[in-house]
Design a protein around this motif. Structure first.
Motif: not given
Length: 360
Positions: A117-137
């Motif tokens: 029940x913990x965790x909290x997503x903060x930001x999403x970065x997904x480019x058209x091509x290449x590597x994407x990232x997801x950030x959470x608390x």
């Protein structure tokens, strides 16, 4: 699934820096993604996703993903008029990613916060091509960071054994900009003016390791301190943007948005080092963007809008022009930028007027 319902947004006729658009919905909007100035997406509370294919003249209200009626979509990343990913922010499994490939008629749940029940997503970065990232608390020993290499369809966790300075510290999900890409990897900001710089110095061969996400397990992060924000849980870095090696971070204290001290910092080496702005924006700023046509940075938030023409060293107000008939609040009450579009609370949507940053 609900069908697409066209929403006609009537543009205010008076010229303004942000041309205000009437939206019959009153939901708070925090996510916005411009594709090509004609195609853009926006997202917000109550599972809301909007899409325009004509530069903001007409928006469509997308089908709400199944089970997402109460979710708060703080981020949207769009590839074109048909394909996009939205991120909800919330405690536990209320943090999710949905993806559409048919112009938001239907959605597929592709990822759910694994730390319920913990965790909290903060930001999403997904480019058209290449590597994407997801950030959470932070959870279970450090910030939650995940990587994708297939356009957001699958995700792999990256070990980040860094805790914030305080128990309540973490990142902010105000505008989907607490995460950006620096020259050596992802850079993310959080409470207390802290920045975390990623490094990918040694990356194993994915083929050799039979793992398309092999690089993800070899990313290290270093903590850096800026003076953006203060020590309180409501202050810190809220948005980061990059233009090559030039990077800008803005923020402040969202509980005291009028405070104009320590609201911006800049980097000249792709996030490797940071300096405080010499002249600060006039208050808390939740979002920042770079306009290549005028080589101008623009930051906005609930109390106003500021611009910088020297890569974030000095900022000055971008005020409504009374002589031109600007709306009195055209410079304020905004949450997130993806130029030329801007979104805010109570369904506010705007488009940057052509020539506004060039003084026309």
């Amino acid at each position: 699934m609900r069908s697409l319902i066209p929403l006609l947004l009537l543009t205010v006729t008076a010229p303004a820096q942000f041309v205000l658009q009437k939206n019959p919905s009153s939901v708070s909007l925090r996510g916005v993604a411009n594709v090509d100035s004609r195609v853009a997406w926006a997202s917000g509370t109550s599972g809301t996703v909007l899409r325009t294919l004509d530069g903001g003249g007409t928006w469509q209200k997308c089908a709400v993903p199944e089970g997402a009626e109460k979710l708060d979509f703080r981020a949207v990343q769009a590839f074109d008029g048909q394909t996009a990913i939205v991120m909800s922010a919330g405690a536990g499994d209320a943090s999710r990613l949905y993806r559409t490939t048919d112009g938001c008629s239907t959605w597929k749940l592709v990822f759910t916060n694994p730390d319920a029940p913990g965790g909290f997503f903060d930001a999403l970065y997904v480019p058209r091509h290449g590597e994407g990232w997801l950030l959470g608390d932070p959870v279970k020993g450090g910030f939650y960071v995940a990587v994708t290499r297939d356009g957001g369809q699958s995700w792999a966790k990256v070990p980040v054994p860094i805790q914030p300075e305080t128990e309540k510290g973490g990142a902010f999900a105000a505008s989907n900009q607490s995460l950006a890409m620096g020259v050596a990897g992802p850079v993310f900001g959080g409470g207390g003016g802290l920045l975390y710089r990623g490094e990918q110095d040694r990356c194993p061969d994915p083929v050799q390791y039979n793992d398309p996400n092999a690089c993800a397990t070899h990313v290290g992060f270093r903590r850096m301190l800026t003076d953006v924000g203060g020590a309180g849980s409501s202050s810190g870095i809220f948005a980061i943007a990059a233009n090559g090696k030039a990077m800008v971070a803005v923020g402040g204290d969202y509980m005291h948005p009028e405070l104009a001290t320590h609201t911006a910092a800049f980097s000249v080496n792709g996030g490797m080092g940071w300096q405080p702005a010499e002249t600060m924006p006039r208050g808390y700023r939740s979002t920042v963007a770079y306009d290549a046509a005028t080589t101008t940075w623009i930051a906005t938030g609930p109390t106003g809008t500021d611009i910088s023409t020297d890569d974030g060293r000095n900022w000055k107000p971008l005020l409504p022009d009374a002589k031109a008939g600007d709306s009195a609040d055209a410079d304020r009450n905004w949450n997130a930028l993806s130029l030329p579009f801007v979104v805010g609370p109570k369904g506010r949507i705007g488009r940057l007027r052509e020539g506004a940053l060039a003084g026309k």
